[in-house]
Write an enzyme that holds these catalytic residues in place. Structure first.
Site, PDB file in Angstrom:
ATOM      1  NE  ARG A  35      -3.757   2.880  -0.604  1.00 16.59           N
ATOM      2  CZ  ARG A  35      -4.993   2.871  -0.120  1.00 16.59           C
ATOM      3  NH1 ARG A  35      -5.535   3.986   0.325  1.00 16.59           N
ATOM      4  NH2 ARG A  35      -5.691   1.750  -0.062  1.00 16.59           N
ATOM      5  CG  ASP A  58      -6.379  -7.459  -7.404  1.00 18.58           C
ATOM      6  OD1 ASP A  58      -5.341  -7.743  -6.767  1.00 18.58           O
ATOM      7  OD2 ASP A  58      -7.126  -6.522  -7.068  1.00 18.58           O
ATOM      8  CD  GLU A  78      -3.044  -0.936   0.139  1.00 24.35           C
ATOM      9  OE1 GLU A  78      -3.056   0.114  -0.536  1.00 24.35           O
ATOM     10  OE2 GLU A  78      -3.864  -1.849  -0.018  1.00 24.35           O
ATOM     11  CD  GLU A  86     -11.060  -1.532  -8.323  1.00 18.94           C
ATOM     12  OE1 GLU A  86     -10.068  -1.370  -7.570  1.00 18.94           O
ATOM     13  OE2 GLU A  86     -12.233  -1.248  -7.980  1.00 18.94           O
ATOM     14  CB  THR A 146      -2.272  -1.330  -9.145  1.00 15.35           C
ATOM     15  OG1 THR A 146      -3.536  -1.987  -9.083  1.00 15.35           O
ATOM     16  CG2 THR A 146      -1.668  -1.171  -7.756  1.00 15.35           C
TER      17      THR A 146
END
Length: 672
Positions: free
Chosen positions: A307, A436, A303, A572, A661
């Protein structure tokens, strides 16, 4: 008194006698046309002139010299510009005959795929990007901040946007000066080879002169509505959660995860792309003065990479401000202890201040998605700094996963052990949570690196074939194509909203020369993702849906269980809509996105500022707000909304940028 004789006498003549020595007489020798004689002759004539005459002649020569210099300057510069322009035109001549590029690429064009692609004959040569209005060809990497042109004009009446947008425009304050508002151009000397281990000073992205930029594309009415939504969300964060991780809009407070201002950092490049100059500058000051990584706090490697590190790198590229690169290097170095494991598969958690790392308390496993979805960011950090330790660490993870057993036709399990380096919990395969972005980053690393790393392409192609073979089914009654899950040979018709990244990824692969069947599958899946919104009472998708496989009268394709009916403002579906519109120009994708955006405004907007996740998408009268605005709502969802509603393919050109992502664009590396 003169006498008469004296008056009539002839005038007296005076003579001068000159005597020369024999040597002088011999040297005179008369006129002989020698250079020495001519110089003496000219000098005698010059000396015979009066002082006034000599001064006039000197002034005349000085005047002529000045005129000559001025004439050369005025004539030479246009000629030089014309010559340079001619050379530039030759260098940037488009591949399409007769097409003149108004805004040629600054980076070298992304290298074509390696012709030696092994067992993948389906790989096609890349086609020129298809734009909504027929515009084709490469574009400038320059990201124009919309405020620079002073033409934020809607294509339709502003009254449709809403009274709040008009009020916000009236209250807009005087713009402050900033370090760089010229956009960014990525350095041309980019290489797909691992960088040298020697640390070098990063080169600041150069800027394109304003006069060289193409005419800006006016913002659409829908884009202005997204601007309004972002300002509303940002106002809530600024008023009640400034410098903290996430806003709690209902209680007008905040929540902390890492204590590093996640929402602010996630939103930096969104503000730049939307042209919110004043908000960006205020956030930059916080990063410069208050963002400190030297603190005793555990952060999640995945994360914080996607980010924080991704957000800082992206903002550096768009703004050219070295502050963000320095902060990226700082946190990048502090995350490296995660890779100190027996298997080199990184731990999930790192303490930024202590320089230690550890797995979760309950297991020694990391999730496959987390350890294989940090590569874009660390590779780019190595390219910018010249320190190859970042790229070596993440490349080693990918090479290791490439060789592992336990895959099912390219599909990977969800967990991997940090001690043994082996997959665990075998037999469970999903494209949802915990797996994913592994598939997403296989393709995007291949694109980022100039389409040279064929192991990545091989794994991606096999995985898509595995999806087709094991996970694809069609629902009833509308026969929607969806991606389910496989657990020990048993198929489940469960699909996470997270899986809706897949249509966009498939479309991106097809755009980069992969099989046309991938685009057909993308079109089918994006229809399904849209129906996950359209068939729900609020028009908002739940976190998880189950599809009906048996035709029963009165049943919808989509079923929602009580534990799954929450909505977290996820991006998404909007992300995939953006890719589909960018590559096809079909405006139905914009219309679908507009429906979703309106429902976000209707059911999740908090009047005092911000948006909130909701617990029940099936109850329009009381969607049960959760009092939390995730950082990715500003970092991803609204960013993709804004790009979806734009007809400017140069606004983050997908032939020159690849999104991580978390929707942070990073440059595609050109040939060395």
């Amino acid at each position: 008194m003169y006498s008469a004789a004296a008056a009539t006498s002839p005038p007296r003549r005076d003579f001068i006698s000159v005597t020369l020595s024999p040597e002088e007489a011999a040297g005179a020798g008369g006129y002989n046309n020698s250079k020495a004689w001519r110089r003496r002759s000219c000098w005698r004539k010059w000396k015979q002139l009066s002082r006034l005459q000599r001064s006039v002649i000197l002034c005349l020569f000085a005047f002529l010299a000045i005129c000559g210099v001025l004439s050369y300057t005025s004539v030479g510069e246009p000629w030089k510009s014309l010559t340079n322009k001619s050379l530039d035109d030759q260098r940037t001549e488009p591949a399409i005959p007769g097409l003149k590029l108004a805004n040629p690429a600054v980076l070298p064009a992304p290298q074509k795929a390696d012709p030696n692609l092994g067992d993948y004959p389906e790989l096609l040569p890349q086609k020129p990007p298809r734009a909504p209005h027929g515009r084709r060809g490469p574009s400038n990497l320059q990201i124009r901040a919309p405020w620079r042109d002073g033409r934020l004009k809607p294509q339709q009446d502003l009254s449709r946007v809403g009274e709040e947008q008009l009020q916000a425009d009236k209250e807009e304050r005087t713009e402050k000066s900033v370090i760089s508002w010229r956009g960014a151009v990525i350095e041309p000397d980019q290489s797909t080879e691992p960088p040298s281990s020697k640390i070098k000073e990063p080169e600041k992205p150069s800027s394109v002169e304003a006069e060289d930029q193409k005419e800006p594309v006016p913002l659409s009415r829908r884009q202005l509505a997204v601007l309004q939504a972002f300002r509303h969300a940002w106002r809530g964060y600024r008023d009640f959660a400034w410098g903290h991780d996430e806003l709690k809009p209902l209680s007008k407070s905040y929540s902390e995860w890492f204590g590093l201002g996640l929402t602010l950092i996630d939103a930096l490049d969104t503000m730049w792309i939307l042209g919110l100059k004043e908000e960006f500058e205020e956030a930059r000051k916080w990063v410069a003065n208050d963002l400190v990584f030297d603190k005793n706090v555990d952060v999640n490697l995945f994360e914080s990479t996607i980010r924080i590190l991704g957000g800082l790198l992206s903002t550096y590229h768009l703004s050219g401000d070295s502050l963000f690169l320095e902060k990226a290097k700082d946190i990048g170095n502090r995350l490296m202890p995660a890779f100190r494991t027996p298997s080199k598969i990184p731990y999930s958690d790192v303490n930024l201040g202590r320089g230690t790392a550890h797995p979760p308390r309950w297991t020694a496993d990391s999730t496959v998605a987390e350890v294989t979805s940090i590569q874009l960011e660390f590779r780019e950090l190595s390219r910018l700094t010249g320190d190859d330790k970042f790229q070596k660490a993440v490349d080693e993870v990918m090479k290791h996963v490439h060789t592992l057993s336990g895959k099912n036709d390219g599909l990977v399990p969800m967990f991997i052990n940090t001690n043994s380096g082996q997959f665990t919990h075998l037999g469970v395969y999903t494209l949802g949570a915990r797996a994913d972005s592994y598939y997403e980053y296989l393709l995007k690393q291949w694109i980022q690196g100039g389409k040279k790393e064929n192991e990545l392409l091989e794994d991606y192609m096999r995985a898509i074939e595995g999806v087709k073979k094991h996970l694809l089914q069609r629902s009833q009654p509308k026969k929607l194509t969806f991606v389910g899950e496989l657990a020990h040979g048993h198929f489940s018709a469960k699909m996470d909203h997270l899986v809706c990244f897949l249509p966009g990824t498939l479309a991106l692969g097809a755009h980069n020369g992969l099989s046309a069947d991938h685009m057909k599958l993308a079109e089918a899946l994006i229809e399904t993702c849209y129906q996950m919104y359209a068939q729900v009472e609020t028009g908002l998708s739940p976190e998880i849906v189950h599809f009906n496989l048996d035709a029963e009268k009165g049943h919808k394709d989509v079923e929602i269980k009580p534990a799954d009916r929450h909505n977290l403002l996820r991006p998404e579906t909007v992300e995939s809509l953006f890719y589909m519109y960018r590559f096809t120009g079909d405006r139905k994708y914009q219309d679908w996105g507009w429906e979703i955006f309106q429902n976000f405004n209707k059911y999740t907007r908090v009047p005092t500022g911000g948006y909130t996740s909701i617990n029940n998408v099936q109850n329009p009268s009381n969607p049960e707000p959760r009092d939390k605005m995730e950082s990715f709502f500003l970092g991803e969802t609204l960013k993709y909304m804004f790009l979806l509603f734009s007809d400017d393919i140069d606004l983050i050109n997908l032939d020159q940028y690849v999104f991580n992502t978390e929707a942070h664009p990073l440059p595609i590396w050109g040939p060395a």
